[in-house]
Write an enzyme that holds these catalytic residues in place. Structure first.
Site, mmCIF file in Angstrom:
data_model
loop_
_atom_site.group_PDB
_atom_site.id
_atom_site.type_symbol
_atom_site.label_atom_id
_atom_site.label_comp_id
_atom_site.label_asym_id
_atom_site.label_seq_id
_atom_site.Cartn_x
_atom_site.Cartn_y
_atom_site.Cartn_z
ATOM 1 N N ASP A 98 -3.302 9.208 -11.096
ATOM 2 C CA ASP A 98 -3.306 8.062 -12.012
ATOM 3 C C ASP A 98 -1.916 7.823 -12.585
ATOM 4 O O ASP A 98 -1.437 6.700 -12.644
ATOM 5 C CB ASP A 98 -4.289 8.299 -13.171
ATOM 6 C CG ASP A 98 -5.728 8.053 -12.745
ATOM 7 O OD1 ASP A 98 -5.916 7.636 -11.580
ATOM 8 O OD2 ASP A 98 -6.636 8.291 -13.551
ATOM 9 N N HIS A 149 -6.748 13.948 -9.867
ATOM 10 C CA HIS A 149 -6.767 12.508 -10.126
ATOM 11 C C HIS A 149 -5.897 12.075 -11.290
ATOM 12 O O HIS A 149 -5.364 10.976 -11.284
ATOM 13 C CB HIS A 149 -8.214 12.043 -10.337
ATOM 14 C CG HIS A 149 -8.973 12.020 -9.054
ATOM 15 N ND1 HIS A 149 -9.365 10.861 -8.439
ATOM 16 C CD2 HIS A 149 -9.350 13.014 -8.228
ATOM 17 C CE1 HIS A 149 -9.966 11.149 -7.310
ATOM 18 N NE2 HIS A 149 -9.970 12.464 -7.169
ATOM 19 N N ASN A 163 -3.019 12.773 -4.507
ATOM 20 C CA ASN A 163 -4.222 12.693 -5.340
ATOM 21 C C ASN A 163 -5.114 13.913 -5.102
ATOM 22 O O ASN A 163 -5.655 14.492 -6.038
ATOM 23 C CB ASN A 163 -4.966 11.412 -4.974
ATOM 24 C CG ASN A 163 -5.683 10.811 -6.147
ATOM 25 O OD1 ASN A 163 -5.329 11.058 -7.281
ATOM 26 N ND2 ASN A 163 -6.707 10.039 -5.864
ATOM 27 N N ASP A 183 0.858 -1.181 0.000
ATOM 28 C CA ASP A 183 0.000 0.000 0.000
ATOM 29 C C ASP A 183 0.900 1.238 0.000
ATOM 30 O O ASP A 183 1.879 1.297 0.739
ATOM 31 C CB ASP A 183 -0.880 -0.044 1.258
ATOM 32 C CG ASP A 183 -1.978 0.983 1.211
ATOM 33 O OD1 ASP A 183 -3.131 0.597 0.991
ATOM 34 O OD2 ASP A 183 -1.681 2.180 1.408
ATOM 35 N N ASP A 208 -4.603 2.425 -4.214
ATOM 36 C CA ASP A 208 -3.130 2.430 -4.228
ATOM 37 C C ASP A 208 -2.603 1.130 -3.628
ATOM 38 O O ASP A 208 -1.549 1.100 -3.011
ATOM 39 C CB ASP A 208 -2.594 3.646 -3.457
ATOM 40 C CG ASP A 208 -3.082 3.687 -2.025
ATOM 41 O OD1 ASP A 208 -3.981 2.887 -1.674
ATOM 42 O OD2 ASP A 208 -2.565 4.495 -1.240
#
Ligand code: C2E
Ligand code: MG
Ligand code: MG
Length: 647
Positions: A277, A273, A268, A260, A303
């Protein structure tokens, strides 16, 4: 000229055997393997029936030798195709055998047609009619049997029907001339039907190929994460099941890792976003570059990534691999124009020595990850015996929490916060205590984290806050209350509103209340926490950043929060008088809070030496066992009346 050229091209197209379409060739091959034995059967039987009507009329060469030769050829071809029923050789062999069939159709058609016509002169009218009928009807059977190989059907039709029509037309016998005309018409109709059937057949094969391709693509998409191109969660579990089976069969060890990212959410939120990404894509690429053929990688969602590592030899090797992954992901990533620093925490477990099946492997790896996140961010944790014991404790805690009468079983104790300028106790920090009838005393470090994980923490916070406020209402007006919130309490305006209502209902002055939020909670969702902090600040509450120094917040992120106090984590305080590193950290944290014009409380003061070291650094507010351990509510009033020097 152009017409001839066009016709030639058309003829070539009609006769073509599409080498570049292996799927069509395979379909043709399957159909022929089924139909050609039947065709030769009809041909041979009809041939010998024709022999029977001519055996006493024609010479032996025509009634025995030639039919026997033709039958031998037919049996050879029948056995060839019969043996190939249900088989599928490679594309090259299929092409060769179809080509051979097409080429052979010419001598076979010529042979049978010439033989049957050669019988014509020997018979009477009936026998002659039989020859005509034999040719006309048998060729129809053959053309139908070969319609999936258009060139062979066309050759056969061209040879036999042309011979038939020319021959019988030339006899001048009206009945036979009529038959030739009939056959001419039927042949034209058959050629048209043959062509359209063949076109439908090729179209069907092409459509089937397209729909298979489409369903392959759908299957791939259903198992792939569209952002990173890695296998997705579903595929991960399929692959895990298969890898476990292999490990069981080969008697090898397998590891499952869940990874993680640390600090992904704020990036983010901050950059948007699309930047988030592209960060995930880069993380996927970095991970891909690290893995070998024994390792499978997947993105579980958000994530979170997962690894399946087969044939694990030693824990040391596994740990080294895990550490390498964390190190590689800690290297700053350049996104827009600024490099951003994230990290990754990894939890790993092994099969079959720890986890017994796929479900447990995932659960244990997830638990090890959770431990990494809590205790060693940015590092790898291998699921250990201690984790196993802790997990079992967590399960018991969870069960007891779900059954608990929270109002009755929860209590609050208070630890004084002391001002070193001589004012004495300026506040108390409220700390939760749980006495479970099933488990006995459960420390907050245990039940708070379980309640957070199972989403029950909001149900605990309200009764705790109510009890703390009730006690604090009895204190003099200049004594403040400090109350701990968990990440979930600040996770949404709705959750915060419930707390605001509780504070209002208590009648306690919100201006005397400090709400403590841990640095790690803040980092989970910076934007939401910012919003919630604003709501609390608006009603007059102070906000303290708890366990300061243990998280990953940057100065700019701290500035974005409307904080009023910082609480230096006690891990930096213990032995700071003899440990120069701790001393320096506390010094800089104090300087930082002064710079930010925030009050600073130093937690965990346990000795006079630590206290004097803190005093030398100008610390103003302290808290710790040196002054008092957390005390029950009724003792707070006694404490407030006792001068500090007598403690
Ligand atoms: P925290 O908010 O950092 O609280 C300080 C912890 O340090 C308390 O542990 C306190 O008893 C302990 N402590 C204080 N002075 C000393 C000292 O001199 N030496 C040592 N060794 N320890 C000291 P406690 O009560 O076990 O609480 C542990 C953590 O549980 C708290 O850390 C807080 O994060 C959480 N917690 C406690 N009560 C609540 C609550 O009502 N709500 C939430 N969300 N969390 C709570
Ligand atoms: Mg606290
Ligand atoms: Mg603390």
């Amino acid at each position: 000229m152009a017409l001839i050229k066009g016709l030639g091209e058309r003829l070539r197209a009609l006769m073509a055997l599409p080498r570049d379409d292996p799927r069509l060739l395979r379909a043709q091959y399957t159909a022929l393997a089924r139909q050609l034995p039947m065709m030769y059967f009809i041909l041979v039987v009809n041939t010998w029936i024709l022999v029977a009507t001519h055996v006493h009329l024609a010479p032996l060469a025509l009634t025995l030798v030639v039919p026997a030769l033709l039958t031998a050829v037919s049996i050879w071809r029948t056995s060839y195709w019969w043996r190939r029923r249900g088989q599928m050789p490679d594309d090259q062999e299929i092409h060769a055998s179809l080509l051979r069939t097409a080429v052979l159709s010419l001598p076979v058609a010529v042979g049978f047609a010439a033989w049957s016509l050669s019988l014509y002169p020997y018979g009477d009218d009936y026998a002659r009619a039989h020859v005509a009928f034999y040719m006309a009807i048998t060729v129809i059977g053959c053309i139908f049997s070969m319609m999936h190989l258009r060139c062979a059907a066309l050759i056969t039709s061209a040879v036999v029907d042309t011979a038939f029509i020319l021959f019988f037309f030339n006899t001048g016998t009206p009945v036979l001339v009529a038959c030739a005309v009939n056959i001419l018409l039927v042949s034209v109709a058959m050629l048209v039907i043959l062509n359209s059937h063949y076109n439908t057949f090729t179209r069907l094969v092409a459509e089937q190929a397209r729909s298979e391709q489409l369903s392959d693509e759908n299957l791939r998409l259903a198992h792939e994460d569209s952002l990173t191109g890695l296998p997705n969660r579903r595929q991960f579990f399929t692959a895990l099941g298969q890898a476990l089976e292999r490990a069981q069969q080969d008697n090898t060890r397998l590891a499952v890792g869940i990874l993680d990212l640390d600090g992904f959410k704020p990036i983010n939120d901050l950059y948007g976003h699309s930047v988030g990404d592209s960060l995930l894509v880069q993380v996927g690429e970095r991970l891909r570059a690290l893995i070998d053929t024994r390792t499978q990688l997947a993105r579980l969602g958000g994530d979170e990534f997962a690894l399946i590592i087969e044939r694990v030899e030693s824990d040391a090797q596994l740990l080294a691999f895990g550490q390498m992954i964390c190190q590689v992901l800690a290297v700053p990533i350049t996104l827009t124009d600024v490099p951003v620093q994230i990290g990754a925490s990894l939890g790993v477990t092994t099969y079959p020595d720890r986890a017994a099946d796929a479900e447990q492997a995932f659960e244990f790896a997830d638990y090890a990850l959770y431990q990494s996140k809590r205790n060693h961010r940015g590092q790898v944790s291998v699921f250990s015996e201690q984790h196993q014991a802790q997990l079992e404790r967590d399960i018991l805690t969870e069960q007891a929490l779900r059954r608990a009468d929270l109002d009755a079983e929860l209590a609050v104790v208070f630890q004084p916060i002391i001002a070193l300028d001589g004012r004495g106790t300026v506040a108390f920090e409220a700390l939760a205590r749980w006495h479970s009838p099933h488990l006995g005393f459960v420390p907050p470090g245990q039940f708070i984290s379980v309640a957070e994980r199972i989403g029950m923490i909001n149900q605990l916070t309200v009764p705790l806050l109510r009890k703390a406020l009730a006690t604090a209402s009895q204190w003099p007006g200049d004594v403040r209350l400090s109350f701990n919130l968990s990440a979930r309490d600040c996770g949404s305006p709705q959750a915060a509103q419930v707390l605001i209502d509780t504070i209002r209902a208590s009648g306690f002055d919100p201006a005397r209340l400090d709400l403590e939020i841990t640095e790690t909670a803040v980092m989970q969702d910076l934007q939401q926490v910012q919003l919630v902090i604003a709501m609390f600040r608006e009603m007059g509450c102070g906000i303290s950043l708890d366990d300061f120094g243990t998280g990953y917040s940057s100065l700019s992120q701290l500035h974005a929060l409307a904080l009023t106090k910082l609480k230096v984590d006690r891990s930096f305080v213990s032995d700071m008088h003899i440990n120069p590193a701790s001393f320096k950290i506390v010094k800089s944290l104090l300087a930082l809070s002064a710079d930010m014009q925030l009050d600073c409380i130093v937690e965990g003061v346990e000795s006079a030496q630590e206290l004097s070291a803190l005093e030398s650094l100008g610390a103003k507010l302290v808290q710790g066992y040196y002054f008092a351990k957390p005390m029950p509510a009724q003792q707070t009033l006694v404490w407030l009346e006792t001068p500090l020097c007598e403690v």
